[in-house]
Design an enzyme around this catalytic site. Structure first.
Site, PDB file in Angstrom:
ATOM      1  N   SER A 179       0.841  -1.198   0.000  1.00  0.00           N
ATOM      2  CA  SER A 179       0.000   0.000   0.000  1.00  0.00           C
ATOM      3  C   SER A 179       0.874   1.245   0.000  1.00  0.00           C
ATOM      4  CB  SER A 179      -0.904   0.015   1.233  1.00  0.00           C
ATOM      5  OG  SER A 179      -1.497   1.286   1.377  1.00  0.00           O
ATOM      6  N   HIS A 200      -1.155  -1.220  -4.380  1.00  0.00           N
ATOM      7  CA  HIS A 200      -2.439  -0.911  -3.744  1.00  0.00           C
ATOM      8  C   HIS A 200      -2.502   0.590  -3.465  1.00  0.00           C
ATOM      9  CE1 HIS A 200      -6.057  -2.090  -1.487  1.00  0.00           C
ATOM     10  NE2 HIS A 200      -5.729  -1.132  -0.637  1.00  0.00           N
ATOM     11  N   ASP A 256      -4.652   3.507  -1.838  1.00  0.00           N
ATOM     12  CA  ASP A 256      -5.735   3.844  -0.908  1.00  0.00           C
ATOM     13  C   ASP A 256      -6.215   5.264  -1.151  1.00  0.00           C
ATOM     14  OD1 ASP A 256      -6.109   1.515   0.821  1.00  0.00           O
ATOM     15  OD2 ASP A 256      -4.059   1.876   1.481  1.00  0.00           O
ATOM     16  N   MET A 294      -8.658   8.144  -0.146  1.00  0.00           N
ATOM     17  CA  MET A 294      -9.489   8.556   0.988  1.00  0.00           C
ATOM     18  C   MET A 294      -9.897  10.013   0.826  1.00  0.00           C
ATOM     19  SD  MET A 294      -7.306   6.916   4.126  1.00  0.00           S
ATOM     20  CE  MET A 294      -6.496   5.309   3.968  1.00  0.00           C
ATOM     21  N   HIS A 309      -8.399   1.333  -4.218  1.00  0.00           N
ATOM     22  CA  HIS A 309      -9.353   1.062  -3.141  1.00  0.00           C
ATOM     23  C   HIS A 309     -10.009   2.390  -2.772  1.00  0.00           C
ATOM     24  CE1 HIS A 309      -9.714  -0.205   1.398  1.00  0.00           C
ATOM     25  NE2 HIS A 309     -10.882   0.006   0.833  1.00  0.00           N
ATOM     26  N   MET A 337     -12.069   4.641  -0.731  1.00  0.00           N
ATOM     27  CA  MET A 337     -12.692   4.879   0.576  1.00  0.00           C
ATOM     28  C   MET A 337     -13.296   6.275   0.538  1.00  0.00           C
ATOM     29  SD  MET A 337      -9.836   3.135   3.033  1.00  0.00           S
ATOM     30  CE  MET A 337      -8.511   3.096   1.824  1.00  0.00           C
ATOM     31  N   MET A 395     -11.512  -5.952   4.997  1.00  0.00           N
ATOM     32  CA  MET A 395     -10.670  -5.090   5.822  1.00  0.00           C
ATOM     33  C   MET A 395     -10.407  -5.776   7.164  1.00  0.00           C
ATOM     34  SD  MET A 395      -9.976  -2.430   4.020  1.00  0.00           S
ATOM     35  CE  MET A 395      -9.171  -1.476   5.317  1.00  0.00           C
ATOM     36  N   ASP A 431      -6.647  -6.592   3.964  1.00  0.00           N
ATOM     37  CA  ASP A 431      -5.952  -5.307   4.076  1.00  0.00           C
ATOM     38  C   ASP A 431      -5.992  -4.823   5.523  1.00  0.00           C
ATOM     39  OD1 ASP A 431      -5.012  -2.714   3.917  1.00  0.00           O
ATOM     40  OD2 ASP A 431      -6.484  -2.021   2.469  1.00  0.00           O
TER      41      ASP A 431
END
Length: 220
Positions: free
Chosen positions: A11, A36, A38, A40, A69, A71, A141, A179
């Site tokens: 990540s 990966h 993330d 957000m 991913h 979020m 998660m 994750d």
């Protein structure tokens, strides 16, 4: 990507943002299988990370699959832009989509990108059971989303086992990703539960030898 071997997905949330290009190249050189990413928004989760431009810029630097991913709230509004930026996988949370989850997964597929659904540690598998077979990846998660470096929650492992059984029953080639808090100490039980894509942030980026730690996660 297939599910015959363990894939390591570092990540980049744990990377040094000031040298992100070097970090990505270093991961590829040292044996990462997936990057990966993330994403957000400070609303769905309290942290803010990066968006489409980061994905687009990373895309120029690596041939590794980019696993984005999301979020974020209302992820369906941004799927097309992340696809255009070079995402290979786009995963969205049940908790963000609720009754629009199937619609959002179909939208991702329409954009020519592989789709995945995500559940938080306290969300039951039953909430996504009806969409698992249409996914290319399911992400469980093992920490609550929002920041790196959290401690692994072992209570999620029965969920991973349950999803693995659903995948095997379907006969489809669906990746099962985990994750949060993955390290050398718990990776054995994680893989035993049926996960075959391991997201690791601090474990990889804080290691003196990234190649060694990624190989250890793959083989322990």
């Amino acid at each position: 990507m297939n599910n015959e071997k363990i894939l390591i997905a570092p990540s980049i949330l744990s990377a040094d943002f000031s040298i992100m290009g070097e970090e990505v190249k270093n991961l590829e050189k040292n044996g990462a299988d997936v990057i990966h990413v993330d994403v957000m928004d400070g609303v769905f989760v309290s942290n803010i990370t990066f968006g489409m431009k980061m994905v687009k810029d990373i895309r120029k630097l690596t041939t590794l699959p980019l696993d984005c991913h999301l979020m974020i709230v209302e992820p369906w509004k941004y799927v097309e832009k992340f696809a255009e930026s070079g995402a290979d996988y786009i995963t969205v949370h049940y908790e963000a989509c609720k009754e629009r989850l199937e619609e959002t997964l179909n939208l991702i597929k329409k954009c020519g990108v592989k789709c995945g659904c995500v559940i938080n540690p306290d969300t039951p598998v039953e909430k996504i059971e009806n969409v698992i077979e249409m996914c290319d990846m399911v992400l469980v998660m093992s920490v609550f989303p929002g920041k790196g470096g959290q401690k692994f929650i072992p209570e999620v492992l029965p969920k991973v086992e349950k999803i693995r059984k659903i995948i095997e029953k379907s006969g489809k080639d669906i990746l099962l990703e985990i994750d949060g808090g993955v390290n050398k100490e718990n990776v054995g039980i994680i893989k035993k539960s049926g996960a075959n894509v391991l997201v690791a942030g601090n474990t990889v980026f804080s290691a003196p030898d990234r190649k060694e730690v990624m190989e250890a996660l793959r083989t322990l």
